[in-house]
Design a protein around this motif. Structure first.
Motif, PDB file in Angstrom:
ATOM      1  N   PHE A   1       2.077 -38.353 -18.934  1.00 37.47           N
ATOM      2  CA  PHE A   1       1.427 -37.075 -18.652  1.00 37.47           C
ATOM      3  C   PHE A   1       2.078 -36.407 -17.441  1.00 37.47           C
ATOM      4  O   PHE A   1       2.302 -35.195 -17.441  1.00 37.47           O
ATOM      5  N   TRP A   2       2.386 -37.190 -16.415  1.00 31.74           N
ATOM      6  CA  TRP A   2       3.051 -36.633 -15.234  1.00 31.74           C
ATOM      7  C   TRP A   2       4.429 -36.080 -15.592  1.00 31.74           C
ATOM      8  O   TRP A   2       4.795 -34.986 -15.166  1.00 31.74           O
ATOM      9  N   LEU A   3       5.193 -36.821 -16.384  1.00 35.72           N
ATOM     10  CA  LEU A   3       6.533 -36.362 -16.778  1.00 35.72           C
ATOM     11  C   LEU A   3       6.456 -35.042 -17.536  1.00 35.72           C
ATOM     12  O   LEU A   3       7.229 -34.114 -17.275  1.00 35.72           O
ATOM     13  N   LEU A   4       5.532 -34.963 -18.478  1.00 36.27           N
ATOM     14  CA  LEU A   4       5.377 -33.730 -19.245  1.00 36.27           C
ATOM     15  C   LEU A   4       4.964 -32.578 -18.325  1.00 36.27           C
ATOM     16  O   LEU A   4       5.508 -31.471 -18.423  1.00 36.27           O
ATOM     17  N   ALA A   5       4.034 -32.852 -17.423  1.00 39.52           N
ATOM     18  CA  ALA A   5       3.557 -31.808 -16.516  1.00 39.52           C
ATOM     19  C   ALA A   5       4.665 -31.308 -15.605  1.00 39.52           C
ATOM     20  O   ALA A   5       4.769 -30.107 -15.333  1.00 39.52           O
TER      21      ALA A   5
ATOM     22  N   LEU B   1      -4.665 -31.491 -12.717  1.00 41.47           N
ATOM     23  CA  LEU B   1      -4.745 -32.265 -13.964  1.00 41.47           C
ATOM     24  C   LEU B   1      -4.376 -33.723 -13.749  1.00 41.47           C
ATOM     25  O   LEU B   1      -4.982 -34.624 -14.345  1.00 41.47           O
ATOM     26  N   ILE B   2      -3.379 -33.977 -12.907  1.00 44.35           N
ATOM     27  CA  ILE B   2      -2.996 -35.361 -12.613  1.00 44.35           C
ATOM     28  C   ILE B   2      -4.129 -36.063 -11.877  1.00 44.35           C
ATOM     29  O   ILE B   2      -4.423 -37.242 -12.135  1.00 44.35           O
ATOM     30  N   PHE B   3      -4.777 -35.355 -10.960  1.00 44.19           N
ATOM     31  CA  PHE B   3      -5.940 -35.910 -10.263  1.00 44.19           C
ATOM     32  C   PHE B   3      -7.041 -36.257 -11.259  1.00 44.19           C
ATOM     33  O   PHE B   3      -7.643 -37.343 -11.197  1.00 44.19           O
ATOM     34  N   LEU B   4      -7.326 -35.356 -12.183  1.00 46.92           N
ATOM     35  CA  LEU B   4      -8.355 -35.614 -13.190  1.00 46.92           C
ATOM     36  C   LEU B   4      -8.001 -36.821 -14.053  1.00 46.92           C
ATOM     37  O   LEU B   4      -8.843 -37.691 -14.296  1.00 46.92           O
ATOM     38  N   ARG B   5      -6.757 -36.888 -14.493  1.00 46.90           N
ATOM     39  CA  ARG B   5      -6.335 -37.972 -15.394  1.00 46.90           C
ATOM     40  C   ARG B   5      -6.443 -39.335 -14.732  1.00 46.90           C
ATOM     41  O   ARG B   5      -6.665 -40.354 -15.398  1.00 46.90           O
ATOM     42  N   ARG B   6      -6.315 -39.387 -13.413  1.00 45.29           N
ATOM     43  CA  ARG B   6      -6.285 -40.658 -12.703  1.00 45.29           C
ATOM     44  C   ARG B   6      -7.681 -41.234 -12.449  1.00 45.29           C
ATOM     45  O   ARG B   6      -7.821 -42.385 -12.037  1.00 45.29           O
ATOM     46  N   GLN B   7      -8.728 -40.443 -12.680  1.00 39.51           N
ATOM     47  CA  GLN B   7     -10.085 -40.930 -12.456  1.00 39.51           C
ATOM     48  C   GLN B   7     -10.470 -41.970 -13.516  1.00 39.51           C
ATOM     49  O   GLN B   7      -9.807 -42.131 -14.541  1.00 39.51           O
ATOM     50  N   ASP B   8     -11.572 -42.696 -13.233  1.00 34.88           N
ATOM     51  CA  ASP B   8     -12.027 -43.729 -14.181  1.00 34.88           C
ATOM     52  C   ASP B   8     -12.297 -43.141 -15.564  1.00 34.88           C
ATOM     53  O   ASP B   8     -12.035 -43.782 -16.582  1.00 34.88           O
ATOM     54  N   GLU B   9     -12.845 -41.931 -15.585  1.00 35.29           N
ATOM     55  CA  GLU B   9     -13.091 -41.231 -16.855  1.00 35.29           C
ATOM     56  C   GLU B   9     -12.043 -40.151 -17.065  1.00 35.29           C
ATOM     57  O   GLU B   9     -12.304 -39.109 -17.688  1.00 35.29           O
ATOM     58  N   GLY B  10     -10.848 -40.398 -16.541  1.00 30.06           N
ATOM     59  CA  GLY B  10      -9.817 -39.375 -16.495  1.00 30.06           C
ATOM     60  C   GLY B  10      -9.353 -38.854 -17.834  1.00 30.06           C
ATOM     61  O   GLY B  10      -9.047 -37.663 -17.972  1.00 30.06           O
ATOM     62  N   LEU B  11      -9.283 -39.709 -18.833  1.00 29.59           N
ATOM     63  CA  LEU B  11      -8.844 -39.257 -20.156  1.00 29.59           C
ATOM     64  C   LEU B  11      -9.800 -38.198 -20.685  1.00 29.59           C
ATOM     65  O   LEU B  11      -9.372 -37.148 -21.184  1.00 29.59           O
ATOM     66  N   LEU B  12     -11.089 -38.457 -20.555  1.00 32.54           N
ATOM     67  CA  LEU B  12     -12.102 -37.506 -21.033  1.00 32.54           C
ATOM     68  C   LEU B  12     -12.071 -36.227 -20.211  1.00 32.54           C
ATOM     69  O   LEU B  12     -12.079 -35.119 -20.761  1.00 32.54           O
ATOM     70  N   TRP B  13     -12.025 -36.365 -18.888  1.00 34.56           N
ATOM     71  CA  TRP B  13     -12.127 -35.195 -18.024  1.00 34.56           C
ATOM     72  C   TRP B  13     -10.903 -34.290 -18.136  1.00 34.56           C
ATOM     73  O   TRP B  13     -11.029 -33.066 -18.181  1.00 34.56           O
ATOM     74  N   ALA B  14      -9.720 -34.881 -18.175  1.00 27.82           N
ATOM     75  CA  ALA B  14      -8.509 -34.065 -18.315  1.00 27.82           C
ATOM     76  C   ALA B  14      -8.462 -33.410 -19.690  1.00 27.82           C
ATOM     77  O   ALA B  14      -8.064 -32.245 -19.825  1.00 27.82           O
ATOM     78  N   PHE B  15      -8.882 -34.157 -20.708  1.00 28.42           N
ATOM     79  CA  PHE B  15      -8.912 -33.576 -22.056  1.00 28.42           C
ATOM     80  C   PHE B  15      -9.894 -32.415 -22.114  1.00 28.42           C
ATOM     81  O   PHE B  15      -9.615 -31.381 -22.728  1.00 28.42           O
TER      82      PHE B  15
END
Length: 251
Positions: free
Chosen positions: A22-26, A110-124
């Motif tokens: 995700f970071w690479l794409l971003a 978005l990277i901050f969101l993805r890194r959270q425990d529920e990051g997949l859901l929150w970033a999506f």
């Protein structure tokens, strides 16, 4: 529409496979966005490269590997602001420095969101509410029509499209809440973020109108540039990240 479907699929896959993809794409997307922003400002090739190089520094610090070095998100934010000031001063073009923030801040969010425990859901959620807004606005605007939203900026946008987009995003958020436990604060904020996404779209339309161009770029043949496709994500992502941060400030 096909370009949008492909971009949604690529972004969803990168989210699913983890922080590094995700970071690479971003990073790649942000650097292309910076190039398009530079073109809209009609700067020289040298100034465009300087802006991209400067943006690449905070983007590198956002890498998942930086967490091993205990690099804090606020440090990355500070570098981003510093890069913006550097570009503005070095080129004597404040708008180019503004572009560093415009292209880099949503990536950090978005990277901050993805890194959270529920990051997949929150970033999506942050990304998909923008997609849902665009799709809902497109179909509602086409099928209902009616009064124009901002005819001087974007002649095709209607109030019906805005309402349709807000409804589509809200339905998506409610579904994510019911099925996957999206927090209430995010679910309830979704209609406002959908309006913000449309505002980002109008802002980018204003940028193009000021520059006298139809599209921000041609990286997507027949569909314009990345700024054209991601204008709603730019304002939504930072606000979505704030919705995660604010509760921790009151603990």
């Amino acid at each position: 529409m096909m370009a949008s479907v492909v971009m949604i699929a690529v972004a969803s896959a990168a989210l699913w496979f983890g922080d590094i993809p995700f970071w690479l794409l971003a990073v790649v997307i942000a650097l292309f966005m910076m190039a398009e922003w530079s073109d809209l400002q009609k700067v020289t090739a040298r100034e465009k490269r300087l802006a991209q190089y400067s943006l690449s520094v905070p983007l590198a610090v956002m890498a998942p590997a930086s967490l091993v070095l205990e690099v804090h998100d606020f440090f990355a934010l500070g570098l981003l602001v510093g890069a913006a000031f550097f570009v503005a001063i070095a080129t004597k073009r404040p708008a180019l420095g503004q572009g560093v923030i415009y292209c880099g801040l949503p990536v950090l969010a978005l990277i901050f969101l993805r890194r959270q425990d529920e990051g997949l859901l929150w970033a999506f959620w942050a990304l998909s509410l923008v997609w849902a807004t665009d799709i809902g606005a497109f179909f509602a605007g086409r099928s209902i029509g009616g009064a124009k939203l901002a005819p001087k900026l974007s002649p095709n946008k209607t109030w019906a499209g805005l309402i349709g987009g807000v409804i589509a995003a809200t339905v998506l958020a409610v579904a994510l809440h019911v099925q996957y436990g999206l927090p209430w604060r995010m679910t309830l904020a979704t209609p406002f973020l959908a309006v913000l996404a449309q505002g980002g779209d109008l802002y980018e339309s204003w940028l193009k109108r000021r520059a006298g161009v139809k599209d921000s770029g041609n990286i997507l043949p027949g569909h314009g540039g990345l700024l054209d496709r991601l204008d709603g994500v730019v304002p939504v992502a930072p606000v979505a990240a704030l919705l995660v941060v604010v509760p921790y400030l009151y603990r």
